[in-house]
Design an enzyme around this catalytic site. Sequence first.
Site, PDB file in Angstrom:
ATOM      1  N   LYS A   1     -10.070  -1.881   7.899  1.00 47.37           N
ATOM      2  CA  LYS A   1      -9.062  -1.500   8.369  1.00 47.37           C
ATOM      3  C   LYS A   1      -9.513  -1.516   9.935  1.00 47.37           C
ATOM      4  O   LYS A   1     -10.636  -0.582  10.011  1.00 47.37           O
ATOM      5  CB  LYS A   1      -7.973  -0.702   7.572  1.00 47.37           C
ATOM      6  CG  LYS A   1      -7.292  -0.158   9.227  1.00 47.37           C
ATOM      7  CD  LYS A   1      -6.390   1.093   7.589  1.00 47.37           C
ATOM      8  CE  LYS A   1      -5.428   1.453   8.083  1.00 47.37           C
ATOM      9  NZ  LYS A   1      -4.585   1.725   7.058  1.00 47.37           N
TER      10      LYS A   1
ATOM     11  N   ARG B   1       1.011  10.118   1.629  1.00 45.33           N
ATOM     12  CA  ARG B   1       1.420  10.913   1.902  1.00 45.33           C
ATOM     13  C   ARG B   1       2.480  12.335   2.178  1.00 45.33           C
ATOM     14  O   ARG B   1       3.716  13.012   2.594  1.00 45.33           O
ATOM     15  CB  ARG B   1       1.880  10.060   4.003  1.00 45.33           C
ATOM     16  CG  ARG B   1       0.996   9.745   4.218  1.00 45.33           C
ATOM     17  CD  ARG B   1       0.769   9.331   5.297  1.00 45.33           C
ATOM     18  NE  ARG B   1       0.026   8.377   5.749  1.00 45.33           N
ATOM     19  CZ  ARG B   1       0.657   7.210   6.622  1.00 45.33           C
ATOM     20  NH1 ARG B   1       1.556   6.840   7.652  1.00 45.33           N
ATOM     21  NH2 ARG B   1      -0.328   5.955   6.913  1.00 45.33           N
TER      22      ARG B   1
ATOM     23  N   GLU C   1       0.740  -1.810  -0.260  1.00 51.01           N
ATOM     24  CA  GLU C   1       0.087  -0.086   0.089  1.00 51.01           C
ATOM     25  C   GLU C   1       1.181   1.350   0.300  1.00 51.01           C
ATOM     26  O   GLU C   1       1.673   1.519   0.877  1.00 51.01           O
ATOM     27  CB  GLU C   1      -0.704  -0.048   1.451  1.00 51.01           C
ATOM     28  CG  GLU C   1      -1.795   1.074   0.990  1.00 51.01           C
ATOM     29  CD  GLU C   1      -2.288   1.135   3.092  1.00 51.01           C
ATOM     30  OE1 GLU C   1      -2.426   0.114   3.615  1.00 51.01           O
ATOM     31  OE2 GLU C   1      -2.741   2.240   3.324  1.00 51.01           O
TER      32      GLU C   1
HETATM   33  O1  LIG Z   1      -1.538   3.172   8.050  1.00 56.20           O
HETATM   34  C1  LIG Z   1      -1.320   2.915   9.457  1.00 56.20           C
HETATM   35  C2  LIG Z   1      -0.070   3.525   9.718  1.00 56.20           C
HETATM   36  O2  LIG Z   1       0.828   4.212   9.203  1.00 56.20           O
HETATM   37  C3  LIG Z   1       1.048   2.318   9.500  1.00 56.20           C
HETATM   38  O3  LIG Z   1       2.100   2.515   9.478  1.00 56.20           O
HETATM   39  P1  LIG Z   1       2.905   2.136  11.300  1.00 56.20           P
HETATM   40  O4  LIG Z   1       2.738   0.924  11.077  1.00 56.20           O
HETATM   41  O5  LIG Z   1       3.692   3.109  11.219  1.00 56.20           O
HETATM   42  O6  LIG Z   1       1.888   2.278  12.095  1.00 56.20           O
HETATM   43  C1  LIG Z   2      -3.324   4.912   7.766  1.00 55.03           C
HETATM   44  C2  LIG Z   2      -4.351   4.760   7.344  1.00 55.03           C
HETATM   45  O1  LIG Z   2      -5.524   3.995   6.892  1.00 55.03           O
HETATM   46  C3  LIG Z   2      -3.707   5.336   5.659  1.00 55.03           C
HETATM   47  O2  LIG Z   2      -2.946   6.041   5.997  1.00 55.03           O
HETATM   48  O3  LIG Z   2      -4.471   4.458   4.782  1.00 55.03           O
END
Ligand SMILES: O=C[C@H](O)COP(=O)(O)O
Ligand SMILES: CC(=O)C(=O)O
Length: 201
Positions: free
Chosen positions: A122, A39, A35
């Site tokens: 999710k 960002r 994915e």
């Molecule tokens: O999608 C959500 C989060 O950004 C996933 O990243 P994380 O594993 O660092 O929380």
């Molecule tokens: C955090 C999350 O679900 C996303 O970035 O799509």
Amino acid sequence: MIAFGPLLPVVVIDRAEDAVPLGRALLAGGIRQAEVTLRTPAALDALRALAGVEGLLVGAGTVLDPVQVDAVVDAGARFVVSPGLSDEVVAACERRGVDVVPGIATATELMRGRSLGLRTVKFFPAESSGGPAAIAALASVFPEMRFVPTGGIGSDRAADYAALPSVVAVGGSWMVPRSAIAAGDLATVERLSRQAVEALA
Ligand SMILES: O=C[C@H](O)COP(=O)(O)O
Ligand SMILES: CC(=O)C(=O)O
């Protein structure tokens, strides 16, 4: 749909030219889906490049509105992930014919998603929303629902989530550190990916 394995790397990428090497590192480490989050300014170009890597199922994350749905589908996304549940995003994904995995963290949000016809959501942010115990509790009430827990999960916890029958994939960034990608250190991505796969085997 996210069906190419029990892990969903959540990628934050700063340079589009890192996308293809990243995809190859994931495949070499045994992961066949990713994915790309919207960002960073490079995200759409990176998504487009990654979508061209043979054998990799590529979706987009952090998709917040219908305009972004069109942009990521045009760039090659085959599924869409969102941090929360937006009716508009779900409708746009239906219109474009791509699977959507919106975030939910409560039974009420889950019921909204269910009423929109969704069966996979999710669970976000997973670690701070109750972790595997919360998913197990939701799954006991909604046995037809499937979950992609994401948010704050590390290598030490992934197996606890993956062990739940209602979990189709565990999402996270621990095998794709932004700093490693930015440094061109794809060997680290490959190593962490392989370790993540082995931990869930
Ligand atoms: O999608 C959500 C989060 O950004 C996933 O990243 P994380 O594993 O660092 O929380
Ligand atoms: C955090 C999350 O679900 C996303 O970035 O799509």
